[in-house]
Motif scaffolding. Structure first.
Motif, PDB file in Angstrom:
ATOM      1  N   ALA A 183      -2.495   0.775   6.347  1.00  0.00           N
ATOM      2  CA  ALA A 183      -3.203   1.711   5.476  1.00  0.00           C
ATOM      3  C   ALA A 183      -4.350   1.003   4.768  1.00  0.00           C
ATOM      4  O   ALA A 183      -5.468   1.526   4.696  1.00  0.00           O
ATOM      5  N   PHE A 184      -4.082  -0.180   4.269  1.00  0.00           N
ATOM      6  CA  PHE A 184      -5.126  -0.959   3.594  1.00  0.00           C
ATOM      7  C   PHE A 184      -6.251  -1.264   4.572  1.00  0.00           C
ATOM      8  O   PHE A 184      -7.426  -1.217   4.213  1.00  0.00           O
ATOM      9  N   ARG A 185      -5.914  -1.561   5.806  1.00  0.00           N
ATOM     10  CA  ARG A 185      -6.916  -1.899   6.827  1.00  0.00           C
ATOM     11  C   ARG A 185      -7.839  -0.712   7.137  1.00  0.00           C
ATOM     12  O   ARG A 185      -9.006  -0.895   7.429  1.00  0.00           O
ATOM     13  N   GLN A 186      -7.327   0.503   7.061  1.00  0.00           N
ATOM     14  CA  GLN A 186      -8.147   1.684   7.362  1.00  0.00           C
ATOM     15  C   GLN A 186      -9.228   1.921   6.303  1.00  0.00           C
ATOM     16  O   GLN A 186     -10.352   2.258   6.640  1.00  0.00           O
ATOM     17  N   ASN A 187      -8.846   1.787   5.024  1.00  0.00           N
ATOM     18  CA  ASN A 187      -9.825   2.008   3.967  1.00  0.00           C
ATOM     19  C   ASN A 187      -9.356   1.315   2.682  1.00  0.00           C
ATOM     20  O   ASN A 187      -8.641   1.902   1.879  1.00  0.00           O
ATOM     21  N   PRO A 188      -9.756   0.059   2.481  1.00  0.00           N
ATOM     22  CA  PRO A 188      -9.314  -0.688   1.303  1.00  0.00           C
ATOM     23  C   PRO A 188      -9.731  -0.047  -0.027  1.00  0.00           C
ATOM     24  O   PRO A 188      -8.993  -0.106  -0.999  1.00  0.00           O
ATOM     25  N   LEU A 189     -10.893   0.574  -0.059  1.00  0.00           N
ATOM     26  CA  LEU A 189     -11.359   1.189  -1.302  1.00  0.00           C
ATOM     27  C   LEU A 189     -10.471   2.364  -1.698  1.00  0.00           C
ATOM     28  O   LEU A 189      -9.994   2.445  -2.826  1.00  0.00           O
ATOM     29  N   MET A 190     -10.244   3.280  -0.782  1.00  0.00           N
ATOM     30  CA  MET A 190      -9.434   4.462  -1.084  1.00  0.00           C
ATOM     31  C   MET A 190      -7.963   4.103  -1.288  1.00  0.00           C
ATOM     32  O   MET A 190      -7.241   4.824  -1.967  1.00  0.00           O
ATOM     33  N   PHE A 191      -7.536   3.000  -0.718  1.00  0.00           N
ATOM     34  CA  PHE A 191      -6.161   2.530  -0.913  1.00  0.00           C
ATOM     35  C   PHE A 191      -5.878   2.343  -2.401  1.00  0.00           C
ATOM     36  O   PHE A 191      -4.763   2.574  -2.869  1.00  0.00           O
ATOM     37  N   PHE A 192      -6.903   1.935  -3.151  1.00  0.00           N
ATOM     38  CA  PHE A 192      -6.749   1.751  -4.597  1.00  0.00           C
ATOM     39  C   PHE A 192      -7.246   2.961  -5.399  1.00  0.00           C
ATOM     40  O   PHE A 192      -6.676   3.296  -6.432  1.00  0.00           O
ATOM     41  N   LEU A 193      -8.317   3.600  -4.935  1.00  0.00           N
ATOM     42  CA  LEU A 193      -8.898   4.694  -5.722  1.00  0.00           C
ATOM     43  C   LEU A 193      -8.054   5.968  -5.726  1.00  0.00           C
ATOM     44  O   LEU A 193      -7.991   6.646  -6.755  1.00  0.00           O
ATOM     45  N   LEU A 194      -7.416   6.308  -4.624  1.00  0.00           N
ATOM     46  CA  LEU A 194      -6.633   7.541  -4.600  1.00  0.00           C
ATOM     47  C   LEU A 194      -5.442   7.515  -5.562  1.00  0.00           C
ATOM     48  O   LEU A 194      -5.228   8.487  -6.293  1.00  0.00           O
ATOM     49  N   PRO A 195      -4.667   6.430  -5.622  1.00  0.00           N
ATOM     50  CA  PRO A 195      -3.612   6.393  -6.643  1.00  0.00           C
ATOM     51  C   PRO A 195      -4.170   6.448  -8.063  1.00  0.00           C
ATOM     52  O   PRO A 195      -3.595   7.103  -8.934  1.00  0.00           O
ATOM     53  N   LEU A 196      -5.307   5.788  -8.289  1.00  0.00           N
ATOM     54  CA  LEU A 196      -5.917   5.850  -9.619  1.00  0.00           C
ATOM     55  C   LEU A 196      -6.364   7.265  -9.958  1.00  0.00           C
ATOM     56  O   LEU A 196      -6.236   7.704 -11.111  1.00  0.00           O
ATOM     57  N   ALA A 197      -6.873   7.988  -8.968  1.00  0.00           N
ATOM     58  CA  ALA A 197      -7.268   9.381  -9.203  1.00  0.00           C
ATOM     59  C   ALA A 197      -6.052  10.245  -9.540  1.00  0.00           C
ATOM     60  O   ALA A 197      -6.127  11.118 -10.407  1.00  0.00           O
TER      61      ALA A 197
END
Length: 134
Positions: free
Chosen positions: A63-77
């Motif tokens: 999952a991190f490999r697919q999109n590292p940015l969204m891996f962190f931003l979606l939980p924060l959202a």
């Protein structure tokens, strides 16, 4: 519990449920990225659907490999949406009206633009999402 608090709780729960259902619908429909299809360049969101699919299978490195940015931003959202709901129920001032909101939003926008730029450069191709297997 006061009647107004119950109403606010139901409204906040309805909004969170609607957001969750919208996310499920987008995941189920899996629309193609309009930026990628029209320009050939990856946007900051490219790979997010495959990231979510990997998360649902318990594959966190994938999952991190697919999109590292969204891996962190979606939980924060999600945390932000829940915090706004709690503040709404408690009749507190919304976070988006705080002084820090605009600077944080601008930093996130800058990071998204930087991520978009980098993932399209050959030297940073490891940031691009993995190709689909279809």
């Amino acid at each position: 519990m006061k009647r107004e608090t119950v109403r606010r709780t139901l409204r906040a729960a309805a909004v969170l449920l609607a957001l969750f259902l919208l996310c499920l619908l987008l995941y189920a429909l899996r629309p193609p990225c309009l930026i990628l299809s029209s320009t050939g360049y990856y946007c900051a969101g490219c790979g997010t659907q495959r990231m979510i699919a990997s998360l649902l299978q318990g594959d966190f490195p994938g999952a991190f490999r697919q999109n590292p940015l969204m891996f962190f931003l979606l939980p924060l959202a999600g945390i932000y949406a829940a915090a706004e709901a709690v503040r709404y129920v408690g009749k507190k001032r919304p976070l988006w009206k705080s002084r820090a909101f605009l600077p944080v939003l601008l930093v996130l926008l800058f990071l998204s633009l930087l991520f978009t730029l980098l993932r399209n450069l050959p030297a940073f191709s490891f940031l691009a999402p993995l190709p689909t297997l279809s």
